[in-house]
Design a protein around this motif. Structure first.
Motif, mmCIF file in Angstrom:
data_model
loop_
_atom_site.group_PDB
_atom_site.id
_atom_site.type_symbol
_atom_site.label_atom_id
_atom_site.label_comp_id
_atom_site.label_asym_id
_atom_site.label_seq_id
_atom_site.Cartn_x
_atom_site.Cartn_y
_atom_site.Cartn_z
ATOM 1 N N THR A 31 0.853 -1.188 0.000
ATOM 2 C CA THR A 31 0.000 0.000 0.000
ATOM 3 C C THR A 31 0.887 1.235 0.000
ATOM 4 O OG1 THR A 31 -1.792 -1.108 1.207
ATOM 5 C CG2 THR A 31 -1.738 1.300 1.276
ATOM 6 N N LEU A 32 0.751 2.073 -1.025
ATOM 7 C CA LEU A 32 1.533 3.296 -1.097
ATOM 8 C C LEU A 32 0.865 4.393 -0.270
ATOM 9 C CD1 LEU A 32 2.939 1.715 -3.333
ATOM 10 C CD2 LEU A 32 3.006 3.816 -4.694
ATOM 11 N N ILE A 33 1.674 5.042 0.583
ATOM 12 C CA ILE A 33 1.200 6.086 1.479
ATOM 13 C C ILE A 33 1.821 7.411 1.059
ATOM 14 C CG2 ILE A 33 1.165 6.909 3.872
ATOM 15 C CD1 ILE A 33 1.485 3.992 4.752
ATOM 16 N N PRO A 34 1.015 8.421 0.722
ATOM 17 C CA PRO A 34 1.587 9.721 0.355
ATOM 18 C C PRO A 34 2.091 10.463 1.580
ATOM 19 C CG PRO A 34 -0.802 9.843 0.348
ATOM 20 C CD PRO A 34 -0.460 8.403 0.628
ATOM 21 N N ALA A 35 3.160 11.240 1.375
ATOM 22 C CA ALA A 35 3.715 12.060 2.454
ATOM 23 C C ALA A 35 3.714 13.521 2.026
ATOM 24 C CB ALA A 35 5.136 11.607 2.794
ATOM 25 N N LEU A 36 3.198 14.374 2.881
ATOM 26 C CA LEU A 36 3.224 15.815 2.662
ATOM 27 C C LEU A 36 3.780 16.470 3.921
ATOM 28 C CD1 LEU A 36 2.489 18.389 1.053
ATOM 29 C CD2 LEU A 36 0.252 18.323 2.196
ATOM 30 N N ASN A 37 4.940 17.086 3.803
ATOM 31 C CA ASN A 37 5.505 17.779 4.957
ATOM 32 C C ASN A 37 4.631 18.971 5.300
ATOM 33 O OD1 ASN A 37 8.049 16.329 5.580
ATOM 34 N ND2 ASN A 37 8.466 16.799 3.436
ATOM 35 N N SER A 38 3.971 18.904 6.454
ATOM 36 C CA SER A 38 2.913 19.849 6.787
ATOM 37 C C SER A 38 3.299 20.864 7.853
ATOM 38 C CB SER A 38 1.666 19.076 7.256
ATOM 39 O OG SER A 38 1.297 18.120 6.285
ATOM 40 N N PHE A 39 4.594 20.951 8.159
ATOM 41 C CA PHE A 39 5.078 21.963 9.100
ATOM 42 C C PHE A 39 6.486 22.359 8.665
ATOM 43 C CE2 PHE A 39 5.581 23.134 13.886
ATOM 44 C CZ PHE A 39 5.438 24.464 13.557
ATOM 45 N N GLY A 40 7.500 21.616 9.127
ATOM 46 C CA GLY A 40 8.855 21.831 8.646
ATOM 47 C C GLY A 40 9.035 21.211 7.264
ATOM 48 N N HIS A 41 10.235 21.385 6.705
ATOM 49 C CA HIS A 41 10.536 20.898 5.341
ATOM 50 C C HIS A 41 9.637 21.548 4.298
ATOM 51 C CE1 HIS A 41 13.431 17.697 6.184
ATOM 52 N NE2 HIS A 41 12.689 17.341 7.212
ATOM 53 N N ALA A 42 9.096 22.716 4.626
ATOM 54 C CA ALA A 42 8.145 23.352 3.716
ATOM 55 C C ALA A 42 8.787 23.785 2.404
ATOM 56 C CB ALA A 42 7.501 24.562 4.398
ATOM 57 N N SER A 43 10.124 23.924 2.372
ATOM 58 C CA SER A 43 10.802 24.318 1.137
ATOM 59 C C SER A 43 10.805 23.196 0.108
ATOM 60 C CB SER A 43 12.240 24.738 1.430
ATOM 61 O OG SER A 43 13.006 23.608 1.819
ATOM 62 N N MET A 44 10.570 21.961 0.544
ATOM 63 C CA MET A 44 10.606 20.784 -0.329
ATOM 64 C C MET A 44 11.965 20.644 -1.014
ATOM 65 S SD MET A 44 7.659 19.297 -0.032
ATOM 66 C CE MET A 44 6.251 19.814 0.952
ATOM 67 N N ALA A 45 13.013 21.176 -0.369
ATOM 68 C CA ALA A 45 14.385 21.059 -0.863
ATOM 69 C C ALA A 45 15.316 21.052 0.341
ATOM 70 C CB ALA A 45 14.727 22.212 -1.800
ATOM 71 N N VAL A 60 -3.566 17.598 0.818
ATOM 72 C CA VAL A 60 -3.793 16.293 1.441
ATOM 73 C C VAL A 60 -4.926 15.557 0.738
ATOM 74 C CG1 VAL A 60 -4.645 15.133 3.513
ATOM 75 C CG2 VAL A 60 -2.843 16.863 3.706
ATOM 76 N N SER A 61 -6.021 16.245 0.498
ATOM 77 C CA SER A 61 -7.168 15.615 -0.170
ATOM 78 C C SER A 61 -6.802 15.155 -1.579
ATOM 79 C CB SER A 61 -8.343 16.596 -0.228
ATOM 80 O OG SER A 61 -8.783 16.933 1.064
ATOM 81 N N GLU A 62 -6.042 15.978 -2.277
ATOM 82 C CA GLU A 62 -5.650 15.654 -3.643
ATOM 83 C C GLU A 62 -4.743 14.418 -3.674
ATOM 84 O OE1 GLU A 62 -4.265 18.259 -7.508
ATOM 85 O OE2 GLU A 62 -3.452 18.773 -5.547
ATOM 86 N N MET A 63 -3.747 14.397 -2.798
ATOM 87 C CA MET A 63 -2.842 13.250 -2.740
ATOM 88 C C MET A 63 -3.589 11.983 -2.318
ATOM 89 S SD MET A 63 0.660 14.661 -1.009
ATOM 90 C CE MET A 63 1.741 15.821 -1.860
ATOM 91 N N TYR A 64 -4.452 12.136 -1.348
ATOM 92 C CA TYR A 64 -5.230 10.996 -0.849
ATOM 93 C C TYR A 64 -6.058 10.369 -1.968
ATOM 94 C CZ TYR A 64 -8.351 8.396 2.298
ATOM 95 O OH TYR A 64 -9.063 7.402 2.930
ATOM 96 N N GLU A 65 -6.613 11.212 -2.815
ATOM 97 C CA GLU A 65 -7.396 10.722 -3.949
ATOM 98 C C GLU A 65 -6.489 10.040 -4.969
ATOM 99 O OE1 GLU A 65 -10.532 9.936 -6.493
ATOM 100 O OE2 GLU A 65 -10.635 10.737 -4.450
ATOM 101 N N THR A 66 -5.371 10.663 -5.291
ATOM 102 C CA THR A 66 -4.433 10.101 -6.272
ATOM 103 C C THR A 66 -3.916 8.745 -5.834
ATOM 104 O OG1 THR A 66 -3.740 12.312 -6.991
ATOM 105 C CG2 THR A 66 -2.250 10.485 -7.482
ATOM 106 N N PHE A 67 -3.694 8.569 -4.533
ATOM 107 C CA PHE A 67 -3.140 7.319 -4.008
ATOM 108 C C PHE A 67 -4.219 6.274 -3.705
ATOM 109 C CE2 PHE A 67 0.668 9.629 -3.982
ATOM 110 C CZ PHE A 67 1.731 8.794 -3.671
ATOM 111 N N GLY A 68 -5.423 6.511 -4.128
ATOM 112 C CA GLY A 68 -6.461 5.494 -3.991
ATOM 113 C C GLY A 68 -7.007 5.322 -2.598
ATOM 114 N N HIS A 69 -7.053 6.408 -1.810
ATOM 115 C CA HIS A 69 -7.621 6.383 -0.454
ATOM 116 C C HIS A 69 -6.965 5.331 0.444
ATOM 117 C CE1 HIS A 69 -10.828 7.819 -3.241
ATOM 118 N NE2 HIS A 69 -10.900 8.797 -2.356
ATOM 119 N N PRO A 70 -5.650 5.433 0.665
ATOM 120 C CA PRO A 70 -4.977 4.462 1.543
ATOM 121 C C PRO A 70 -5.408 4.627 2.994
ATOM 122 C CG PRO A 70 -3.495 6.261 1.020
ATOM 123 C CD PRO A 70 -4.731 6.472 0.177
#
Length: 295
Positions: free
Chosen positions: A214-228, A271-281
């Motif tokens: 099962t693939l789980i999406p990750a979204l850094n929702s506090f720190g790591h906001a630069s995504m780099a 979060v909603s967009e990723m959750y949908e793309t990943f098939g509601h894990p």
């Protein structure tokens, strides 16, 4: 056959190298078994579809087409993801409560197979010692964490999914480093040609589901906001769209400004967009590590 001749001369099979180490593994070093089109494979479990899965994977991965039959399992449950694998002569039995355990039995079987020497190819036949393996995982949640960087290709993630399944993981966290292609927020991330294509993500989600991951999406929702990487001084949003600076704390933009209601809206939408793309894990990874105090 060369293998038979070597066994007759006193050589023996080594102990099969199964990873992770199973609870029980017994084998007959001098007794050779063959997995080929003439073999008989019994899938004993509570899910009839498991027999079709095994038959398909034997053709896909091993290039063999033995007779695969389904037997309805009775008796006490073995436990979630647990299995029993028995090999004797040309008879192979994979037993579990359901498809998840049958997958694990099949992956163990793959680890035990050997190519017979002195042939052009192994297509059509594999050898291994007679054996019995019983195993059950110690943890219900067995995950790998991979990062999708700008230089990462979809085939690299696919290889990691296949490897994770082979070693009996059942989850994989996918963290995007400015590479998630958001339909709602096109400004979120690196240039579009460096992002993961949504169609590829959905294909990988389906592949993982078929293999037991099962693939789980990750979204850094506090720190790591630069995504780099912080040490690189880059910011995947602000380097291209500085007009969105209010979504981040002033200190390097490393932290999302969670007191801004627009930031909360953006994060909820992503979060909603990723959750949908990943098939509601069943899980979602929100990050929240390595965050600075508000500035």
């Amino acid at each position: 056959m060369i293998a038979a001749a070597l066994l007759a001369a006193g050589l023996a099979f080594p102990r099969p190298n199964v990873v992770p180490e199973p609870v029980k593994l017994d084998y007959e070093a001098a007794q050779m078994c063959r997995l080929d089109d003439r073999a008989s494979v019994r899938v004993v479990c509570g899910d009839k579809a498991a027999a079709g899965w095994v038959e398909g994977k034997m053709r896909e991965f091993l290039k063999v087409g033995p007779k695969v039959s389904f037997v309805q399992r009775e008796g006490a449950p073995l436990g979630a993801d647990a299995y029993r694998l028995t090999v004797a002569g040309g008879s192979f039995t994979l037993e579990a409560d359901g498809l998840a355990g049958i997958r694990n039995a099949f992956y163990t079987l793959r680890m035990c197979l050997m190519a017979e020497r002195g042939k052009l190819t192994t297509a059509g036949a594999w050898i291994l010692p007679a054996l019995t393996v019983e195993d059950r995982p110690r943890h219900a949640f067995r995950a790998m964490h991979v990062c999708w960087l700008p230089e990462t290709e979809a085939r690299t993630i696919e290889r990691q999914i296949r490897l994770a399944a082979y070693f009996k993981f059942n989850y994989m966290i996918v963290e995007f480093w400015g590479t998630y292609d958001s339909a709602a927020y096109p400004w979120f991330g690196w240039e579009k040609d460096l992002r993961a294509k949504t169609s590829e993500l959905k294909r990988l989600v389906a592949l993982g589901r078929d293999l037991g991951i099962t693939l789980i999406p990750a979204l850094n929702s506090f720190g790591h906001a630069s995504m780099a990487r912080r040490c690189g001084g880059k910011h995947t949003t602000l380097d291209f769209h500085p007009e969105y600076a209010s979504l981040f704390e002033p200190r390097e933009g490393w932290v999302w400004c969670l007191t801004n209601p627009e930031t909360q809206k953006v994060l909820r939408t992503l979060v909603s967009e990723m959750y949908e793309t990943f098939g509601h894990p069943s899980f979602f990874h929100i990050g929240c590590d390595e965050s600075d105090p508000p500035s």
